[in-house]
Structures are given as structure tokens and as C-alpha cells.
Design a protein around this motif. Structure first.
Motif, PDB file in Angstrom:
ATOM      1  N   UNK A   1       0.884  -1.176   0.000  1.00  0.00           N
ATOM      2  CA  UNK A   1       0.000   0.000   0.000  1.00  0.00           C
ATOM      3  C   UNK A   1       0.917   1.220   0.000  1.00  0.00           C
ATOM      4  N   UNK A   2       0.628   2.219  -0.844  1.00  0.00           N
ATOM      5  CA  UNK A   2       1.520   3.376  -0.892  1.00  0.00           C
ATOM      6  C   UNK A   2       1.374   4.307   0.307  1.00  0.00           C
ATOM      7  N   UNK A   3       0.316   4.119   1.122  1.00  0.00           N
ATOM      8  CA  UNK A   3       0.082   4.984   2.260  1.00  0.00           C
ATOM      9  C   UNK A   3      -0.393   6.356   1.810  1.00  0.00           C
ATOM     10  N   UNK A   4      -0.971   7.147   2.694  1.00  0.00           N
ATOM     11  CA  UNK A   4      -1.415   6.729   4.023  1.00  0.00           C
ATOM     12  C   UNK A   4      -2.627   5.799   3.953  1.00  0.00           C
ATOM     13  N   UNK A   5      -2.722   4.925   4.941  1.00  0.00           N
ATOM     14  CA  UNK A   5      -3.761   3.899   4.967  1.00  0.00           C
ATOM     15  C   UNK A   5      -5.117   4.465   5.391  1.00  0.00           C
ATOM     16  N   UNK A   6      -6.167   4.031   4.730  1.00  0.00           N
ATOM     17  CA  UNK A   6      -7.528   4.134   5.253  1.00  0.00           C
ATOM     18  C   UNK A   6      -7.861   2.789   5.861  1.00  0.00           C
ATOM     19  N   UNK A   7      -7.548   2.616   7.097  1.00  0.00           N
ATOM     20  CA  UNK A   7      -7.820   1.324   7.739  1.00  0.00           C
ATOM     21  C   UNK A   7      -9.332   1.085   7.798  1.00  0.00           C
ATOM     22  N   UNK A   8      -9.742  -0.116   7.464  1.00  0.00           N
ATOM     23  CA  UNK A   8     -11.169  -0.432   7.486  1.00  0.00           C
ATOM     24  C   UNK A   8     -11.901   0.006   6.241  1.00  0.00           C
ATOM     25  N   UNK A   9     -11.194   0.620   5.296  1.00  0.00           N
ATOM     26  CA  UNK A   9     -11.836   0.995   4.035  1.00  0.00           C
ATOM     27  C   UNK A   9     -11.246   0.165   2.898  1.00  0.00           C
ATOM     28  N   UNK A  10      -9.948   0.339   2.640  1.00  0.00           N
ATOM     29  CA  UNK A  10      -9.365  -0.517   1.605  1.00  0.00           C
ATOM     30  C   UNK A  10      -8.545  -1.662   2.192  1.00  0.00           C
ATOM     31  N   UNK A  11      -8.293  -1.623   3.480  1.00  0.00           N
ATOM     32  CA  UNK A  11      -7.477  -2.688   4.078  1.00  0.00           C
ATOM     33  C   UNK A  11      -7.878  -2.880   5.541  1.00  0.00           C
ATOM     34  N   UNK A  12      -7.923  -4.134   5.955  1.00  0.00           N
ATOM     35  CA  UNK A  12      -8.263  -4.450   7.345  1.00  0.00           C
ATOM     36  C   UNK A  12      -6.997  -4.387   8.209  1.00  0.00           C
ATOM     37  N   UNK A  13      -7.193  -4.046   9.472  1.00  0.00           N
ATOM     38  CA  UNK A  13      -6.058  -3.988  10.395  1.00  0.00           C
ATOM     39  C   UNK A  13      -5.276  -5.300  10.404  1.00  0.00           C
ATOM     40  N   UNK A  14      -5.990  -6.409  10.430  1.00  0.00           N
ATOM     41  CA  UNK A  14      -5.333  -7.724  10.540  1.00  0.00           C
ATOM     42  C   UNK A  14      -4.362  -7.965   9.386  1.00  0.00           C
ATOM     43  N   UNK A  15      -4.643  -7.358   8.230  1.00  0.00           N
ATOM     44  CA  UNK A  15      -3.782  -7.530   7.062  1.00  0.00           C
ATOM     45  C   UNK A  15      -2.687  -6.455   7.041  1.00  0.00           C
ATOM     46  N   UNK A  16      -3.075  -5.206   7.332  1.00  0.00           N
ATOM     47  CA  UNK A  16      -2.093  -4.109   7.324  1.00  0.00           C
ATOM     48  C   UNK A  16      -0.972  -4.386   8.324  1.00  0.00           C
ATOM     49  N   UNK A  17      -1.337  -4.996   9.442  1.00  0.00           N
ATOM     50  CA  UNK A  17      -0.354  -5.240  10.490  1.00  0.00           C
ATOM     51  C   UNK A  17       0.093  -6.698  10.524  1.00  0.00           C
ATOM     52  N   UNK A  18      -0.314  -7.474   9.519  1.00  0.00           N
ATOM     53  CA  UNK A  18      -0.031  -8.899   9.536  1.00  0.00           C
ATOM     54  C   UNK A  18       1.354  -9.250   9.012  1.00  0.00           C
ATOM     55  N   UNK A  19       1.639 -10.539   9.049  1.00  0.00           N
ATOM     56  CA  UNK A  19       2.990 -11.009   8.715  1.00  0.00           C
ATOM     57  C   UNK A  19       3.321 -10.800   7.244  1.00  0.00           C
ATOM     58  N   UNK A  20       2.315 -10.717   6.382  1.00  0.00           N
ATOM     59  CA  UNK A  20       2.591 -10.580   4.953  1.00  0.00           C
ATOM     60  C   UNK A  20       2.669  -9.116   4.499  1.00  0.00           C
ATOM     61  N   UNK A  21       2.409  -8.190   5.421  1.00  0.00           N
ATOM     62  CA  UNK A  21       2.442  -6.769   5.050  1.00  0.00           C
ATOM     63  C   UNK A  21       3.872  -6.318   4.781  1.00  0.00           C
ATOM     64  N   UNK A  22       4.067  -5.674   3.660  1.00  0.00           N
ATOM     65  CA  UNK A  22       5.381  -5.112   3.299  1.00  0.00           C
ATOM     66  C   UNK A  22       5.330  -3.592   3.307  1.00  0.00           C
ATOM     67  N   UNK A  23       4.307  -3.030   3.941  1.00  0.00           N
ATOM     68  CA  UNK A  23       4.032  -1.591   3.833  1.00  0.00           C
ATOM     69  C   UNK A  23       5.180  -0.756   4.411  1.00  0.00           C
TER      70      UNK A  23
END
Lengths: 308, 308, 308
Positions: free
Chosen positions: B265-287
Motif C-alpha cells: 500500500x503506498x500509504x497513508x492507509x484508510x484502515x477499514x476501508x481498503x485494508x483491514x487492520x489484521x492484514x495491514x499489520x499482519x505477517x505478509x504486510x510489506x508496507x
């Protein structure tokens, strides 16, 4: 030898020797830093603060570059954000900055005389540099204009300089007159709508006219001033087109000037209002040389004021 | 060997070798400055100017850090304060800055093509770096995304990359497609509401769909774009909750992707709109790797453009 | 020996030894940099970011000077321009900045507890310095006030300190109480209109009064707080003149204090509201010493937090 300056608030009453020394120093610094591609350490460890109460990215950036190329640190004191907005007295702001051990304060303010007020209240060794106050003075602009002219026409006593536009409200025009008079320029002509000319008594040494064709006749230098659009109402002119027809510099008018007449403008340009594209971008335009010289002149001023 | 770049306005038509060289250089600089904890002197004495006509503290800071870590000086030209606001032509601003002997201008502007306009008018040796223009290009973002992918999956030809969101108005998506296509990526899928997808003719090499479940199926990389909330009206979706249900990346959807799918994700994040917290902060996130790589890629670009 | 600090969010619960060590370090750094006229290289190659969500040119400049005099780079993250305005979560801003490998974040925010929130979410080695949060803490102000007092009156246990003004909403007052209590000060008196005094239970060790004449009686230190003009409405006082008559420090009131009573104010001054000119500019005023000490204390804090 004239004494070293501690502050630079105006060029008025500054002797020719002091001005020449600053211009010589500008050229020496230009060469020393290879036209701005190398940094010097003249002011290493010193701090210059930009205190701009009026917006001017152009002048602020020029001062910032000048200070950095001398090795100084620069702090931009963003005044929209400052406690002066909260009603702090100007001298309290000054004393606060002095207590932080700054070496120089570069100030721009819409109220004429603000730099002198800072000088009057300064308690420590801080130097004050005027980056433009009200309608009164813009001394580094006067110096860079003198330098630009000197590079092409060092024979000031032979020169006819025409300044055209809103001279009444122009700190640039005032500092130019101070610099050029000190340099012994032959003749200065003022041209603009009557409402935008200063009182005749302010500059008895200058010739005033509302007729640009006669003012430009045989001129060696033409300094065109930016028209603040809100000033139009004070004149008899209905619109910008009329202003350009009466006071704009185009190729036809430039042909009336002396051969090789230098075309100058402090910027930013109102193209098509006070100057035509063909002239602004033409072979006689010195406008970008003015910008380049601005950095070198500001280096010279900072080096002079802050030398130990 | 591809010739050294003088400007970077877009990645379109940039050959793979040029992109690889910039990515290699980013890694070399990362190691040389010990992940940003040591300053280099590659660009000592050079000056980089940030000319941001659109606000972006994040990108501006990344460029500022990149320039400083290479030893350059940085000037922030605050455009809200500038004479462009007073109606100065863009090329006059450019020529003024060139006359001050700047080495690079990093520009962001809402009008597509502004960086090219600067390049076209540039007279001196100044380099222009596009930090985002309109909907058109954001080349350092494309590079940092390519670098982030390469660090995990250098086998571009095998990769399926899904880009989801408002692709129509996204300069990030365009520069990503340019970079990924040059790198020979296997497949690029576009996903979003029909109103936010580009014309089919613009990217014939990409697969378009409105169905995120199918778009994410087997993807190796998922690039989620920020939804500008004012774009919602153009879609059939009633609100952000509906957007998230259709186009948000959550754990359930990520499970449909290939094992180890990179989440970007290029940021800044809209958490809960285009991405869920569990994914944004998850092990596969490269953000956050993207953010870190952004500084190194910008160092590489500045070093490439300004090398003597 | 107390352990090295990694963050500085409040002085509450900080032992006297830690405070004394910071004050000693401030003096050592002041001497090492010759009162700010020479740059050190203690933090060469490190980057300090100013993250100000509330305007404060004065404090930001003091931190910027402190960091630069230690040789660090400084980035001003202009938050009016930032994606936090676009609704990014504070911890996403933090993680983005951490990914860019900043060494310290100096934060000011109107919400109490923001610095602690940053500390709680910090993932990397970044240090957080509180430059003022809500009504809660302004630890470097507490330290600089303690240093200013110590330079004149190191016998804290004998001192009566009177703090006057809007204590209820003052982070300065809170951090002063924390510092002075840790230093073992003899007595702290709070004075102000009832509506502007804190709950009695918050500071059981302090004496509360609405009568300034008795509060100043025999005081060794008078710390006058700035009155936010919008707070006047909460009091019974009709206007600023009435405020000055009741809670302004003038020569008559200062004469009731102990001989040589130190006059302090965190600035900016409301002259004629909480303090008379004769006192602000008088021989007992330590206000500019506070400003000077502010830079040295911030140098000490940054040096302590960022030492390797």
C-alpha cells in the motif's frame, strides 16, 4: 577605509566605498564557490534566522542559499505559526531569538522601519539584515541591481537609468535610487501613472514623467517594477491592457532606448502587464543575472556582517 | 549500458536495465549508509529543492532524508507562500530557481505533465525529479514498489500482481504498471468499481475486473490503493462499509491469494476501508518496507541524476 | 547511577539524580559549544524530526537549534500539510517515520498523553521527546526552569516558589512542580482565580490561594504563567485590567517577595496582563536566561537519549 557594517537596514547614506566593497566581495565569493556549486566554510557554526512576516519564497530562498553556501545553518521562523500572531511584542520576539544565540536575523515586514526597530532593541551581537520593509527599503535588491549594472556598464556617471511603474509604493525603487546615487549615476528618470509616483520632494535629483516614450528615450538601463494589481484602481487606467499600452516595455519602446539598454525587473514578472515576453526573454534582458547576483550579494552581506 | 539519466519524470519506456541499475544502486546506498544511520558525502555541496504544489509531508520528508543522507543541502520551497500564488508563470519560477544554481528540483503538482514542462523549459544543468503529477506518474513510488517486490520475489516473470482500488485516478498504479511491465512481470490484474477503472485501451496488457475475489485468486502481490473519500460518489457503492465489503483486503480474501502473497500500500492507509487492520499489520504486510525502500530509491535517483 | 533515558515524555517520577545529570550535562554542553557559537559533532549523522501538531515557533526553534548545535540534521514535519490531516492514524504516522530511520521525534500535541501513545507503539530504536502535550507535561520547560533556578539558588530545600496564573490548564506548571518536587524545593504555592486552579487533590503538596499578595509574600521564585485570553470568561474577572490588578506581577507586589526573588515566565509574555513591563525588563527578571537555558537543556536531553 569605511568601517565594517554590523547591520544592513538601508543603503541610504551608505558611501560608495562601502557599496563597492560589498560588490567586490560578491564577485570574490561567486568565484570562490564556483558560481554556487561548492560550499565555503566562512560562516561554519553560525546560524542565520529568516524572520519573514510577509511571504516571499524567492527572497527567502536566496538568503537561505547564500547562508548555506557560506557554511552557516539556517532556521526559517515561520511567522504565521508564531507567538507574534498571539500578540507578542516584536522586541520580545527579538530578545527571545537573541537569547538563543543566533548570529543574524533576516527580516521582512510590511511595516516600514521594522528593521531599525530591531536594531534599536538588539542587546547582543546579533546582526539585522533588512529583506524588505514596507515601501521603504530592500537594500540587497539595490545592491544586486547595482552589481548587475556594473558588470555591463561600470561607467555609472554616463548612465541614464529609467525606473518605470509603481515607484510610490516600491522599496525596490527606493533602494535602487540609494545605490545608484551613491555610485554616481548620471541621471535617474521615474515614470508611471501620477498616482503611483512619489512626492516630487522625496527625490529632487530624479526626473519625473508620466510619459514612458520620453522616459525610455536614450536610457541605458530600464528597471521595470511589478504592478500590484490592486493598485490599478488608484490610477486613471481602466485595466491591465491600458497599463501595458502606457507603461509596458515592449520591443517598440525598447528600440527608443540607447543601444544595448539593460532590461531589469526584480520579479516576479507580470508578463503582458509591465513587460512583454519578447523583452523579458530577449537578448537585452538581465533579469536572470539579477537573480544569480542576488545570491552572491547576500553572501557578501552576510560575510561582511558576521565576519569575526 | 543504458545512458545516465538527467531527469526522472516517468518510468514509461524506461528499459529494464535502467530500472535494475537504480534498484541495485538503492541497495548499495542502503548498505553504504548502514540503513540510514550514517551520512554519505556523495552530493556534498549540492542543493536539492523541494517544490511541492500539493501537500505531501510523507513524500517530501522521504526526499529530504534521501538528499541529506547523500550530504546535499535541501531547500523547501513552500509554494503556498510563493509568487506562483501571485500569478508567476511556472517557467519563470523554474528559471529563477535555475539562476540560483540549484542542482535538482523535486516537483509535485496536481496538473499532469508539469515535470515535463519543467524539463522542456530547463536552461541549465538542473535535474527534475517527479514526485507525483496529477493522475499520471509517481516514478519513485514505482521504483520502490519494484524494489520491495524484488527483495522477496525476484522471479518477476512468474508473478501475478493485483492492483485494487481507484486505479483510474492513480499515478501510483500507472508508475507501478510501468515498472512491473519493464521488469517482465507475468500478469497484472486491475480491480475496482467500474467508475474507478481506467479505459480498457490504456492498459491492454492488464486484466480488468470488478470482482475482487477473482482478482485476488492466486495473486503473488496485492497492491491496495488509498480511496479518496470524495471518489465514492462516482461509484454505485453507498458508503465506506460497502466499499470495504467489495474491495477491502481482509484475512479471508488474502487466504485466496497465493501462499506468502505480498501485501503493499503506498500509504497513508484508510484502515477499514481498503485494508483491514489484521492484514495491514499482519505477517505478509510489506508496507513499512516500502517506506524504508522509498528513502533508498530516492537516494539512488538523486545520486544517478546528480553524479558528475 | 540511574539508567540512561530512552524517551522523555514527563518529569513525573523522574528521580533527582536523573534531573541533576541532565542539568549538569546542559552546563557541560553550554561550555563545550561556547554558549552556542560553536557546533559539536555529538550527534553527527543523526536525524531529529519535529512533529508539531500545535503551533509553537519558539519551542520548535529551540529544539532545532539544540539538535543542530549537536551536529544532527533536523526535519520539520509540517503537520498542517500532513496525511494526519487526511485521517491517518497517529501510529501509522509514527511507523512511517520509524521506517525512514529517524533517531528522535520531538512531538507537540494538544491531546494529553500523545507522547506516551507514541512510545507505546514505537517499534524501532526511535526516541520520543515531549515538547508539550495538552495540559499535562512540558518536561524540557520543567528542566530549564529548574536549571535557571539552580544557577541562582542551588539551595532548593530553602526555596518558596510561587506559580501564578492559569495553573489548571498549564503543562508548564505541572512539569515545574514535578521538577521542583524532585529537587526537594521547600514550598510551592499556587495562585490564580478559583476557576483556573487545579483540583486540590491533584497537588496535595502545594498551597492554593486566590490572593496574590499573600502568595508572593516572602517568595524566592515567582513563575508567572501566560493567560490565554479565552480563559478569562471562566473567571469572575470582567477584563484584562481586572486580571492584572488581581494577578499581575508589578514592582509593588514584587517588593513583598523575598529579596532577590527570581522572576520567571515561560513566554510569550502578555505584558500588562500577567506581568508589568517594569518587572519583565527589571533586574530580577530571569526570562531571557530561561530561553538561553532552554537550548542547552534540549541539547542535554537529545544527547542523553541518542547517545550510542
Amino acid at each position: 577605509m569605511s568601517p565594517r557594517l554590523r547591520h544592513l537596514t538601508t543603503l541610504e547614506h551608505l558611501p560608495r566605498a562601502s557599496i563597492e566593497r560589498l560588490l567586490d566581495r560578491a564577485i570574490a565569493l561567486r568565484d570562490a564557490c564556483a558560481h554556487g556549486t561548492r560550499k565555503l566554510d566562512t560562516l561554519a557554526g553560525r546560524t542565520v534566522l529568516n524572520l519573514f512576516f510577509e511571504p516571499s519564497t524567492r527572497t527567502r530562498t536566496s538568503f537561505e542559499l547564500a547562508a548555506r553556501r557560506l557554511g552557516a545553518d539556517v532556521i526559517n521562523f515561520d511567522i504565521g505559526f508564531s507567538s507574534t500572531a498571539k500578540g507578542e511584542a516584536l522586541y520580545d520576539t527579538l530578545h527571545t531569538l537573541e537569547a538563543m544565540h543566533l548570529d543574524a536575523i533576516v527580516v521582512r515586514h510590511k511595516v516600514s522601519g521594522t528593521p531599525e526597530e530591531l536594531v534599536r532593541h538588539a542587546m547582543s551581537g546579533v546582526s539585522v539584515v533588512n529583506a524588505g520593509d514596507g515601501n521603504r527599503a530592500h537594500p540587497t535588491q539595490g545592491l544586486l541591481d547595482a552589481l548587475t549594472i556594473r558588470q555591463h556598464r561600470p561607467d555609472f556617471e554616463n548612465l541614464v537609468v529609467t525606473i518605470c511603474g509603481d515607484i510610490r509604493h516600491s522599496r525596490v525603487a527606493r533602494s535602487d535610487v540609494h545605490a545608484l546615487s551613491a555610485m554616481g549615476v548620471g541621471e535617474i528618470r521615474f515614470c508611471g501613472p501620477a498616482a503611483l509616483l512619489p512626492e516630487a520632494s522625496e527625490f529632487p535629483q530624479c526626473r519625473y514623467t508620466e510619459d514612458f516614450d520620453s522616459a525610455i528615450e536614450g536610457a541605458d538601463v530600464a528597471i521595470m517594477l511589478r504592478l500590484q494589481k490592486e493598485r490599478m484602481a488608484a490610477t486613471d487606467l481602466p485595466d491591465e491592457g491600458a497599463y501595458f499600452r502606457h507603461y509596458g516595455l515592449d520591443a517598440r519602446r525598447l528600440a527608443r532606448a540607447a543601444k544595448g539598454c539593460l532590461v531589469m525587473h526584480p520579479g516576479p514578472l507580470n508578463r503582458g502587464i509591465e513587460i512583454a515576453n519578447e523583452v523579458a526573454d530577449g537578448a537585452q534582458s538581465r533579469i536572470l543575472e539579477q537573480v544569480a547576483n542576488g545570491v552572491f550579494v547576500r553572501m557578501a552581506v552576510l560575510a561582511e556582517l558576521l565576519a569575526r
